[in-house]
Design a protein around this motif. Structure first.
Motif, PDB file in Angstrom:
ATOM      1  N   ALA A  34     -35.177 -22.633 -19.856  1.00 36.72           N
ATOM      2  CA  ALA A  34     -35.049 -22.238 -17.804  1.00 36.72           C
ATOM      3  C   ALA A  34     -35.047 -23.802 -17.095  1.00 36.72           C
ATOM      4  O   ALA A  34     -34.306 -24.038 -15.979  1.00 36.72           O
ATOM      5  N   ILE A  35     -35.725 -24.995 -17.503  1.00 40.55           N
ATOM      6  CA  ILE A  35     -35.942 -26.113 -18.119  1.00 40.55           C
ATOM      7  C   ILE A  35     -34.609 -26.528 -17.410  1.00 40.55           C
ATOM      8  O   ILE A  35     -33.995 -27.020 -16.477  1.00 40.55           O
ATOM      9  N   GLU A  36     -33.373 -26.445 -18.069  1.00 40.24           N
ATOM     10  CA  GLU A  36     -32.124 -26.950 -18.708  1.00 40.24           C
ATOM     11  C   GLU A  36     -31.293 -25.652 -17.768  1.00 40.24           C
ATOM     12  O   GLU A  36     -30.595 -27.092 -16.476  1.00 40.24           O
ATOM     13  N   LEU A  37     -31.236 -25.378 -16.615  1.00 42.32           N
ATOM     14  CA  LEU A  37     -30.417 -24.217 -16.015  1.00 42.32           C
ATOM     15  C   LEU A  37     -31.120 -24.590 -14.533  1.00 42.32           C
ATOM     16  O   LEU A  37     -30.502 -25.113 -13.554  1.00 42.32           O
ATOM     17  N   GLU A  38     -32.915 -25.233 -14.413  1.00 44.14           N
ATOM     18  CA  GLU A  38     -32.854 -25.478 -12.715  1.00 44.14           C
ATOM     19  C   GLU A  38     -32.944 -26.633 -12.924  1.00 44.14           C
ATOM     20  O   GLU A  38     -33.229 -27.916 -12.269  1.00 44.14           O
ATOM     21  N   SER A  39     -32.360 -27.957 -13.765  1.00 41.29           N
ATOM     22  CA  SER A  39     -32.608 -29.286 -13.794  1.00 41.29           C
ATOM     23  C   SER A  39     -31.458 -29.710 -12.818  1.00 41.29           C
ATOM     24  O   SER A  39     -32.105 -31.105 -12.043  1.00 41.29           O
ATOM     25  N   PRO A  40     -29.997 -29.633 -12.299  1.00 37.92           N
ATOM     26  CA  PRO A  40     -29.515 -29.922 -11.671  1.00 37.92           C
ATOM     27  C   PRO A  40     -30.494 -30.013 -10.044  1.00 37.92           C
ATOM     28  O   PRO A  40     -30.087 -30.522  -9.172  1.00 37.92           O
ATOM     29  N   LEU A  41     -31.114 -28.709 -10.044  1.00 36.14           N
ATOM     30  CA  LEU A  41     -31.637 -29.607  -8.334  1.00 36.14           C
ATOM     31  C   LEU A  41     -32.287 -29.785  -8.420  1.00 36.14           C
ATOM     32  O   LEU A  41     -32.998 -30.401  -7.390  1.00 36.14           O
ATOM     33  N   ILE A  42     -33.519 -29.712  -9.749  1.00 39.27           N
ATOM     34  CA  ILE A  42     -35.098 -30.856  -9.924  1.00 39.27           C
ATOM     35  C   ILE A  42     -34.057 -32.279  -9.604  1.00 39.27           C
ATOM     36  O   ILE A  42     -34.692 -32.775  -9.098  1.00 39.27           O
TER      37      ILE A  42
ATOM     38  N   ARG B  74     -26.491 -35.674   3.457  1.00 38.24           N
ATOM     39  CA  ARG B  74     -25.634 -35.502   2.235  1.00 38.24           C
ATOM     40  C   ARG B  74     -26.810 -34.806   0.819  1.00 38.24           C
ATOM     41  O   ARG B  74     -26.298 -34.591   0.321  1.00 38.24           O
ATOM     42  N   ALA B  75     -28.144 -36.029   0.718  1.00 44.27           N
ATOM     43  CA  ALA B  75     -28.850 -35.833  -0.224  1.00 44.27           C
ATOM     44  C   ALA B  75     -29.188 -34.148  -0.157  1.00 44.27           C
ATOM     45  O   ALA B  75     -29.799 -33.291  -0.637  1.00 44.27           O
ATOM     46  N   ARG B  76     -29.442 -33.606   2.007  1.00 47.12           N
ATOM     47  CA  ARG B  76     -29.775 -32.293   1.241  1.00 47.12           C
ATOM     48  C   ARG B  76     -28.909 -31.497   1.799  1.00 47.12           C
ATOM     49  O   ARG B  76     -29.216 -30.332   1.110  1.00 47.12           O
ATOM     50  N   ASN B  77     -28.185 -31.616   1.208  1.00 47.75           N
ATOM     51  CA  ASN B  77     -26.494 -30.694   1.525  1.00 47.75           C
ATOM     52  C   ASN B  77     -26.461 -30.703   0.110  1.00 47.75           C
ATOM     53  O   ASN B  77     -26.232 -29.483  -0.312  1.00 47.75           O
ATOM     54  N   ARG B  78     -26.818 -31.636  -0.911  1.00 46.61           N
ATOM     55  CA  ARG B  78     -26.522 -31.669  -2.611  1.00 46.61           C
ATOM     56  C   ARG B  78     -27.969 -30.858  -3.282  1.00 46.61           C
ATOM     57  O   ARG B  78     -27.423 -29.813  -3.580  1.00 46.61           O
ATOM     58  N   MET B  79     -29.552 -30.344  -2.270  1.00 42.33           N
ATOM     59  CA  MET B  79     -30.424 -29.940  -2.894  1.00 42.33           C
ATOM     60  C   MET B  79     -30.007 -28.576  -2.750  1.00 42.33           C
ATOM     61  O   MET B  79     -29.850 -27.832  -2.909  1.00 42.33           O
ATOM     62  N   LEU B  80     -29.413 -28.225  -1.245  1.00 43.19           N
ATOM     63  CA  LEU B  80     -29.232 -26.795  -0.581  1.00 43.19           C
ATOM     64  C   LEU B  80     -28.304 -26.183  -2.084  1.00 43.19           C
ATOM     65  O   LEU B  80     -28.040 -24.983  -1.518  1.00 43.19           O
TER      66      LEU B  80
END
Length: 89
Positions: free
Chosen positions: A27-35, A63-69
């Motif tokens: 689960a951590i690995e799956l969520e790491s790009p978002l984190i 740009r950072a907000r778009n990457r996060m979204l």
């Protein structure tokens, strides 16, 4: 004054002294790009607070907000696909 505490280590050490399970690590690995994308957004926002607003900071935050979204969308699509993968007919 008496000290009130657990006499046996088993009472307090059970839950917190264990290693993460394979499912938790997955689960951590799956969520790491978002984190990581959220950390980048926070870094951009912190950098912008040090001085008056300018166009470079505005673009960096955008740009950072778009990457996060994008990362949030990708995570939602992956988890939605995983939950319906044996799917209904």
């Amino acid at each position: 004054m008496k000290h009130i505490g657990a006499v046996q280590a088993i009472v307090t050490a059970d839950v917190f002294d264990r290693e993460p399970t394979a499912a938790e690590l997955d689960a951590i690995e799956l969520e790491s790009p978002l984190i990581l994308a959220e950390v980048d957004l926070l870094d951009a926002q912190i950098k912008a607070m040090d001085h008056p607003e300018n166009e470079v900071d505005t673009r960096r935050i955008r740009r950072a907000r778009n990457r996060m979204l994008d990362a949030r969308r990708d995570l939602a699509n992956r988890t939605a696909g995983a939950s319906t993968a044996g799917g209904a007919a």
